[in-house]
Design an enzyme around this catalytic site. Structure first.
Site, mmCIF file in Angstrom:
data_model
loop_
_atom_site.group_PDB
_atom_site.id
_atom_site.type_symbol
_atom_site.label_atom_id
_atom_site.label_comp_id
_atom_site.label_asym_id
_atom_site.label_seq_id
_atom_site.Cartn_x
_atom_site.Cartn_y
_atom_site.Cartn_z
ATOM 1 N N LYS A 187 75.588 27.224 48.297
ATOM 2 C CA LYS A 187 75.870 28.445 49.039
ATOM 3 C C LYS A 187 76.287 28.171 50.483
ATOM 4 C CE LYS A 187 75.273 31.399 45.737
ATOM 5 N NZ LYS A 187 76.437 32.144 45.200
ATOM 6 N N SER A 223 77.419 35.508 48.023
ATOM 7 C CA SER A 223 76.546 34.425 48.431
ATOM 8 C C SER A 223 75.112 34.942 48.386
ATOM 9 C CB SER A 223 76.927 33.908 49.819
ATOM 10 O OG SER A 223 76.125 32.803 50.191
ATOM 11 N N TYR A 257 70.732 24.665 45.326
ATOM 12 C CA TYR A 257 71.238 26.033 45.419
ATOM 13 C C TYR A 257 71.748 26.296 46.828
ATOM 14 C CZ TYR A 257 71.325 31.141 45.141
ATOM 15 O OH TYR A 257 71.712 32.461 45.164
#
Length: 278
Positions: free
Chosen positions: A153, A135, A149
């Site tokens: 994550k 991650s 993004y």
């Protein structure tokens, strides 16, 4: 040190490549997957049958299932699954195309979900194993101009944290890795930007437009990060999270403190919605 067999996605670059090199050098076996396996030819030439390669696009669920099944069938026991493949999509949400959004989530979130779902039956049958999810500090904190993004994550961290609880009874450990900045090529070669909209010029979201600048500083040594990830497999129980880099530590710590302060300030008001029987 016991020899192990590892399955790694995105093993042609970044932390995946470094881990593959370090594992082969110390005598482990690696099932190295990538969209372009030609980038692994030098390792095949050097290490022979200790590296098993397969072409894999983690946005292709059918291919994921086929490759994972074949890896277990041909290699037998696989001790560690590493979800490393991924990239960054940066820009304001309004600037992104539908295709960019779908591909970002398909690569960073849905792909790891399907890798885990494909591997877990085999790990349960063999009596245990370890799943490592790459991650970022951006799985705990946020920056402007990186909403998709972060969505990928934060999503994959929630999925993996829940699975750590679900899979513990079967001897399967889960570790989420949250690196800070490291010179892996992620920013320059592993990030993507949309066509910018003038409306965001001069706003915080526009900061992301400089993400591909090779002059941006990095804190961590990528080889040391790869070694630290590998070392977690010798820890029992599995650490739920591994933070690498002092920048990642600071950013995650500060984000958690801010969230906790915001929540604690609402203790009294939260109780006002309780039912009479609570």
């Amino acid at each position: 040190m016991a020899q192990r067999t590892w399955f790694i996605t995105g093993s042609n670059s970044g932390f995946g490549r470094l881990m593959t090199e370090q594992l082969l050098e110390r005598g482990d076996r690696v099932a190295a997957t990538a969209r372009d396996t030609a980038a692994l030819d030098d390792l095949v030439e050097r290490y022979g049958d200790r590296i098993w390669t397969a072409q894999l696009d983690v946005t292709d669920t059918t291919q994921i299932r086929s490759v994972v099944e074949r890896a277990f069938a041909e290699l037998g026991t696989i001790d560690v699954i590493v979800n490393n493949a991924g990239y960054g999509l940066f820009g304001a949400a309004e600037e992104l195309t539908d295709e960019q959004i779908e591909h970002q989530l398909g690569t960073n979130l849905v792909g790891p979900i399907q890798i885990l779902r494909s591997a877990v039956p085999h790990l349960r049958e063999q009596g245990g194993g370890r799943i490592i999810q790459l991650s970022t500090y951006g799985g705990q904190a946020t920056n402007p101009g990186a909403s998709l993004y972060h969505a990928s994550k934060w999503g994959v961290e929630g999925f993996m944290e829940a699975n750590a609880k679900d899979l513990a009874p079967f001897g399967i450990g889960v570790t989420i890795v949250e690196p800070g900045s490291a010179a892996t090529g992620f920013r320059v070669g592993g990030s993507r930007l949309p066509e910018p909209m003038a409306a965001y010029d001069g706003t915080p979201a526009a900061m992301s437009r400089g993400i591909q600048n090779p002059a941006l500083p990095s804190v961590s040594d990528p080889a040391k990060v790869a070694a630290a990830i590998i070392a977690t497999v010798d820890q029992s129980p599995a650490p739920l999270r591994l933070i690498t880099g002092s920048d990642s530590f600071r950013i995650v710590r500060d984000a958690l403190r801010e969230r906790l302060a915001d929540i604690e300030a609402q203790e009294a008001s939260a109780a006002t919605t309780n039912s009479a029987r609570a």
